[in-house]
Design a protein around this motif. Structure first.
Motif, PDB file in Angstrom:
ATOM      1  N   PHE A 160      39.528  38.945  41.856  1.00 29.26           N
ATOM      2  CA  PHE A 160      40.971  39.188  41.872  1.00 29.26           C
ATOM      3  C   PHE A 160      41.512  39.266  43.297  1.00 29.26           C
ATOM      4  CE2 PHE A 160      39.868  40.802  37.643  1.00 29.26           C
ATOM      5  CZ  PHE A 160      40.815  40.138  36.882  1.00 29.26           C
ATOM      6  N   ARG A 161      40.695  39.710  44.237  1.00 29.67           N
ATOM      7  CA  ARG A 161      41.154  39.786  45.619  1.00 29.67           C
ATOM      8  C   ARG A 161      41.168  38.422  46.293  1.00 29.67           C
ATOM      9  NH1 ARG A 161      38.526  43.707  50.291  1.00 29.67           N
ATOM     10  NH2 ARG A 161      40.170  43.389  51.859  1.00 29.67           N
ATOM     11  N   HIS A 162      40.189  37.586  45.986  1.00 31.67           N
ATOM     12  CA  HIS A 162      40.106  36.227  46.538  1.00 31.67           C
ATOM     13  C   HIS A 162      39.928  35.273  45.364  1.00 31.67           C
ATOM     14  CE1 HIS A 162      39.513  38.278  50.366  1.00 31.67           C
ATOM     15  NE2 HIS A 162      38.500  38.909  49.833  1.00 31.67           N
ATOM     16  N   PRO A 163      41.019  34.904  44.682  1.00 28.10           N
ATOM     17  CA  PRO A 163      40.906  34.147  43.425  1.00 28.10           C
ATOM     18  C   PRO A 163      40.556  32.682  43.635  1.00 28.10           C
ATOM     19  CG  PRO A 163      43.205  34.505  43.965  1.00 28.10           C
ATOM     20  CD  PRO A 163      42.415  35.235  45.008  1.00 28.10           C
ATOM     21  N   ALA A 164      39.298  32.417  43.984  1.00 27.44           N
ATOM     22  CA  ALA A 164      38.870  31.029  44.170  1.00 27.44           C
ATOM     23  C   ALA A 164      38.920  30.253  42.860  1.00 27.44           C
ATOM     24  CB  ALA A 164      37.456  30.997  44.753  1.00 27.44           C
ATOM     25  N   LEU A 165      38.699  30.927  41.734  1.00 23.17           N
ATOM     26  CA  LEU A 165      38.761  30.246  40.440  1.00 23.17           C
ATOM     27  C   LEU A 165      40.181  29.875  40.053  1.00 23.17           C
ATOM     28  CD1 LEU A 165      36.274  31.982  37.980  1.00 23.17           C
ATOM     29  CD2 LEU A 165      36.232  29.650  38.839  1.00 23.17           C
TER      30      LEU A 165
ATOM     31  N   CYS B 170      25.423  51.508  34.443  1.00 24.70           N
ATOM     32  CA  CYS B 170      26.390  51.718  35.535  1.00 24.70           C
ATOM     33  C   CYS B 170      26.909  50.392  36.077  1.00 24.70           C
ATOM     34  CB  CYS B 170      25.730  52.530  36.649  1.00 24.70           C
ATOM     35  SG  CYS B 170      25.414  54.256  36.221  1.00 24.70           S
ATOM     36  N   ALA B 171      26.022  49.405  36.214  1.00 29.95           N
ATOM     37  CA  ALA B 171      26.465  48.085  36.683  1.00 29.95           C
ATOM     38  C   ALA B 171      27.450  47.461  35.709  1.00 29.95           C
ATOM     39  CB  ALA B 171      25.258  47.178  36.891  1.00 29.95           C
ATOM     40  N   TRP B 172      27.169  47.553  34.420  1.00 29.13           N
ATOM     41  CA  TRP B 172      28.081  46.978  33.434  1.00 29.13           C
ATOM     42  C   TRP B 172      29.403  47.731  33.389  1.00 29.13           C
ATOM     43  CZ3 TRP B 172      24.419  45.854  28.683  1.00 29.13           C
ATOM     44  CH2 TRP B 172      23.603  44.772  29.012  1.00 29.13           C
ATOM     45  N   ALA B 173      29.357  49.039  33.562  1.00 27.18           N
ATOM     46  CA  ALA B 173      30.615  49.795  33.600  1.00 27.18           C
ATOM     47  C   ALA B 173      31.480  49.349  34.770  1.00 27.18           C
ATOM     48  CB  ALA B 173      30.318  51.295  33.691  1.00 27.18           C
ATOM     49  N   GLY B 174      30.859  49.091  35.930  1.00 26.84           N
ATOM     50  CA  GLY B 174      31.628  48.599  37.072  1.00 26.84           C
ATOM     51  C   GLY B 174      32.231  47.240  36.818  1.00 26.84           C
ATOM     52  N   VAL B 175      31.468  46.338  36.178  1.00 24.69           N
ATOM     53  CA  VAL B 175      31.983  44.991  35.879  1.00 24.69           C
ATOM     54  C   VAL B 175      33.174  45.074  34.925  1.00 24.69           C
ATOM     55  CG1 VAL B 175      31.432  42.803  34.771  1.00 24.69           C
ATOM     56  CG2 VAL B 175      29.792  43.844  36.318  1.00 24.69           C
ATOM     57  N   LEU B 176      33.033  45.807  33.834  1.00 27.05           N
ATOM     58  CA  LEU B 176      34.095  45.864  32.825  1.00 27.05           C
ATOM     59  C   LEU B 176      35.337  46.570  33.351  1.00 27.05           C
ATOM     60  CD1 LEU B 176      31.902  46.713  29.706  1.00 27.05           C
ATOM     61  CD2 LEU B 176      33.083  44.562  30.159  1.00 27.05           C
ATOM     62  N   ALA B 177      35.146  47.675  34.079  1.00 25.14           N
ATOM     63  CA  ALA B 177      36.313  48.397  34.595  1.00 25.14           C
ATOM     64  C   ALA B 177      37.064  47.563  35.625  1.00 25.14           C
ATOM     65  CB  ALA B 177      35.869  49.730  35.202  1.00 25.14           C
ATOM     66  N   ALA B 178      36.337  46.874  36.517  1.00 24.91           N
ATOM     67  CA  ALA B 178      37.019  46.017  37.496  1.00 24.91           C
ATOM     68  C   ALA B 178      37.715  44.850  36.820  1.00 24.91           C
ATOM     69  CB  ALA B 178      36.013  45.507  38.529  1.00 24.91           C
ATOM     70  N   GLY B 179      37.136  44.330  35.714  1.00 26.88           N
ATOM     71  CA  GLY B 179      37.801  43.248  34.993  1.00 26.88           C
ATOM     72  C   GLY B 179      39.042  43.707  34.258  1.00 26.88           C
ATOM     73  N   VAL B 180      39.038  44.942  33.786  1.00 27.26           N
ATOM     74  CA  VAL B 180      40.207  45.455  33.059  1.00 27.26           C
ATOM     75  C   VAL B 180      41.318  45.843  34.026  1.00 27.26           C
ATOM     76  CG1 VAL B 180      41.037  47.325  31.592  1.00 27.26           C
ATOM     77  CG2 VAL B 180      38.866  46.207  31.070  1.00 27.26           C
ATOM     78  N   PHE B 181      40.962  46.558  35.091  1.00 25.18           N
ATOM     79  CA  PHE B 181      41.967  47.086  36.016  1.00 25.18           C
ATOM     80  C   PHE B 181      42.177  46.220  37.250  1.00 25.18           C
ATOM     81  CE2 PHE B 181      40.100  50.817  33.834  1.00 25.18           C
ATOM     82  CZ  PHE B 181      41.242  51.262  33.183  1.00 25.18           C
ATOM     83  N   ARG B 182      41.426  45.111  37.388  1.00 26.47           N
ATOM     84  CA  ARG B 182      41.612  44.136  38.464  1.00 26.47           C
ATOM     85  C   ARG B 182      41.447  44.752  39.847  1.00 26.47           C
ATOM     86  NH1 ARG B 182      46.420  39.993  36.690  1.00 26.47           N
ATOM     87  NH2 ARG B 182      45.867  39.807  34.487  1.00 26.47           N
ATOM     88  N   SER B 183      40.461  45.606  39.999  1.00 28.23           N
ATOM     89  CA  SER B 183      40.285  46.283  41.281  1.00 28.23           C
ATOM     90  C   SER B 183      38.849  46.751  41.402  1.00 28.23           C
ATOM     91  CB  SER B 183      41.248  47.469  41.405  1.00 28.23           C
ATOM     92  OG  SER B 183      40.955  48.252  42.540  1.00 28.23           O
ATOM     93  N   THR B 184      38.265  46.579  42.602  1.00 29.91           N
ATOM     94  CA  THR B 184      36.930  47.101  42.869  1.00 29.91           C
ATOM     95  C   THR B 184      36.942  48.621  42.875  1.00 29.91           C
ATOM     96  OG1 THR B 184      36.445  45.136  44.203  1.00 29.91           O
ATOM     97  CG2 THR B 184      35.026  47.044  44.516  1.00 29.91           C
TER      98      THR B 184
END
Length: 672
Positions: free
Chosen positions: A495-500, A569-583
């Motif tokens: 989300f910070r550098h949207p290369a996709l 913990c890794a999956w929680a970080g992935v899902l939360a960043a995908g939902v809230f668009r922030s590291t």
């Protein structure tokens, strides 16, 4: 071929729409320039064509709207603004990552680097590239999937004359290979020098659609640039002689001691200055800027012509234009050779690779289909005929009433970008292409090793927590925090550098991309966990001997619980960043599990328990009527014990809630 029909942006409060009913064509094998001053609506028109902005209208790319094309990147190459890549990623790594997203071979990145002239800078970081090199990389990203059409917004803005000539040489070479090129510019001389057709916008409306020769003849006026310390006196003399000779000459005072003389030539101006003893520092023929369209200027013969006079303060001399044209021609020749090599390795894409005998038929068919669609769009509303007494068919039964067809073009719906065609390969290249992951792993291993030594020195920590470097005072061990941070970076950097989504700015929330990120995050977390435990054990053995590094009897269940905690913990970080668009939000969700969710779970589980799940593995084994291989019941028992713990229960609840939230946000657009 591009056919834009009725492009109209939504009105902005009380302001008129930025683009109002714009229709034009960009033909195959030709370079088309979309010309206009700032705020004329050029970028908005491109965004409407690419379905990046809501409005009305439709655009056909070889007979198909963009949302009907299976792989848009293989049909349309887009350059809008700077390259939105991670500043720490290398040029070659960025292109290789996009190769996985577009589903093209990785060797394509090296071919594109050679064409755009970035071979010597392939290991340079994106954050250190100059404006010209960034434009070269953006053009390379647009050419990566071998598209038929190039759509570029101000590709030469901020470039030097040499870099601009090179860029337009590449565009010309692409058109010669049978492609379609559409670019925007606010410089009329650039449009006249590099395009085959010029479409002019003013205040969001189409005012001219001309061949380049007609554009240069009708919208660019030749003039004489004069610089003299006595410019005012010379201008008055030139105007006086023009009135006396009944000649149509216009003198415009520019900044400083400069004059722009329209309707004359260098010889006449020089003779006038010589006869009156006026010193002249500069005397040159130039091509003036395009002024307002005749429909917006004064009406009448000379009045309309006078209204098209520009300031010309930044105009180039005819000699400079000649040099620029020569440089552009030489750049085109060099680019044609490079581009021919690139096009020689074209992808096997059905829409591009057409037999020679059928190419014209395919093109004509697509044009006919587009024309048919256009005919449907511009139909006027049906008006029922009024019944008259003397009509011969008045007694005939009237047909069923027909719904009127709207004359408005269809609305434009903004759709999210598509998922990478090879999501797992894309995610791997994204993760290993920057140094943040390596730095995080090194910091986690170092902190974990130092912390376990201090815990062993205190002597109050159990061996299982000692190897994990997990004191009672910390909510999570360093390895789990590091895994959560790396998981949050997986979506936070997107989300910070949207290369996709370089053109759309919205990262696709697709299940395929989510699955790839979860797999890579789990593998990274397991590797980080093993590194932390191995380094802790080695350091404890070195400092305190073998006493603290003995393998416990229940090491299998402890290992399963430890690995599950780190992976969760890794999956929680992935899902939360995908939902809230922030590291930051992803890492905060990981920390919230032991700090907020665990106390809530403990409070919910307080009180005596009437029944327990003891012996669950044995009962499952009896139910399956088979023997668990390799002692798998011990792993299952470890997993059950972990879930029964407050941290395990809280982590499972958090993952379930985050996954549901992600699925809801991913499906919301489709439901709409």
């Amino acid at each position: 071929m591009i056919q834009a029909i009725g492009l109209t942006s939504n009105p902005r409060q009380e302001l008129p729409p930025a683009v109002d009913d714009v229709s034009f064509e960009a033909r195959t094998g030709r370079v088309t320039a979309l010309l206009g001053a700032e705020a004329a609506g050029k970028t908005t028109a491109l965004r409407l064509m690419l379905e990046l902005q809501q409005g009305r209208g439709i655009t056909y790319f070889r007979g198909r709207p963009l949302h009907r094309i299976a792989h848009p990147s293989r049909e349309v190459g887009v350059l809008l603004g700077d390259v939105p890549g991670h500043p720490a990623r290398s040029v070659r790594g960025h292109l290789r990552m996009l190769c996985a997203a577009s589903g093209v071979p990785v060797q394509r990145a090296d071919d594109v680097l050679e064409v755009v002239g970035l071979v010597s800078l392939r290991d340079q970081r994106l954050g250190t590239l100059s404006r010209g090199m960034d434009r070269r990389l953006g053009l390379g990203c647009a050419l990566l999937a071998d598209p038929h059409t190039l759509v570029l917004d101000g590709p030469a803005d901020g470039l030097s004359a040499r870099e601009g000539a090179w860029l337009h040489g590449i565009l010309r070479a692409h058109a010669r290979q049978g492609g379609t090129v559409l670019f925007t510019t606010d410089d009329p001389k650039e449009a006249a020098r590099t395009a085959d057709r010029v479409v002019t916008l003013e205040a969001g409306r189409l005012v001219a659609d001309q061949e380049v020769a007609d554009f240069a003849r009708t919208r660019l006026r030749p003039r004489v640039a004069v610089q003299s310390p006595h410019a005012a006196r010379l201008g008055a003399l030139l105007a006086k002689e023009a009135r006396a000779g009944r000649r149509s000459v216009e003198v415009v005072k520019e900044d400083g001691n400069r004059l722009s003389v329209y309707g004359s030539n260098c010889a006449d101006v020089g003779e006038t200055a010589y006869r009156h003893g006026i010193l002249v520092h500069q005397l040159a023929d130039e091509v003036g800027d395009a002024g307002p369209s005749p429909s917006l200027g004064a009406r009448g013969g000379r009045g309309a012509e006078s209204g098209s006079v520009g300031s010309g303060a930044g105009a180039e001399s005819s000699e400079g234009d000649g040099e620029a044209r020569a440089a552009a021609r030489s750049s085109e020749d060099r680019a044609a050779g490079q581009f021919a090599g690139l096009a020689g390795g074209q992808l096997n894409e059905p829409s591009r690779d057409v037999p020679a005998g059928r190419s014209d038929a395919r093109l004509q068919a697509s044009e006919d289909a587009a024309s048919a669609d256009q005919a449907e769009i511009v139909l006027t509303p049906l008006i029922p005929l009024e019944d008259t007494d003397d009509a011969p068919h008045a007694t005939a039964p009237s047909p069923a009433p027909q719904e009127p067809v709207s004359s408005l073009p269809p609305p434009i719906t903004v759709r999210p970008s598509r998922s990478p065609l090879r999501p797992l390969r894309y995610e791997l290249r994204r993760a290993v292409g920057v140094g943040s992951g390596y730095l995080t792993a090194a910091a986690v291993v170092a902190v974990s090793a130092v912390l376990c030594v201090f815990l062993a020195r205190a002597g109050h920590t159990p061996q299982a927590r000692l190897l994990a470097a997990w004191p009672e005072e910390l909510p999570l061990p360093p390895a789990a925090l590091g895994a959560g941070l790396l998981g949050a970076l997986a979506f936070g950097d997107e989300f910070r550098h949207p290369a996709l989504a370089a053109d759309r700015g919205t990262v696709p929330r697709r299940l395929g991309l989510l699955g790839a990120k979860l797999v890579v995050a789990a593998a990274t977390a397991l590797l980080l966990c093993l590194l932390a435990v191995a380094s802790d054990a080695a350091l404890l053995h070195l400092v305190y001997g073998e006493e603290l590094t003995r393998v416990p009897a229940d090491w299998l269940s402890l290992s399963a619980s430890w690995l599950a905690l780190v992976t969760g913990c890794a999956w929680a970080g992935v899902l939360a960043a995908g939902v809230f668009r922030s590291t930051t939000a992803g890492l905060a969700a990981v920390l919230a599990v032991p700090i907020i969710v665990v106390p809530l779970v403990q409070k919910a589980l307080e009180g005596p328990s009437v029944r327990s799940a003891a012996g669950l593995p044995a009962r499952l084994r009896d139910l399956a009527l088979v023997q668990w291989p390799f002692g798998a019941e011990r792993y299952l028992a470890g997993g059950v014990r972990m879930i029964a713990q407050p941290v395990g229960s809280a982590l499972m609840l958090s993952l379930t809630a985050l996954l549901c939230a992600y699925l809801l946000t991913a499906m919301r657009g489709r439901v709409r």
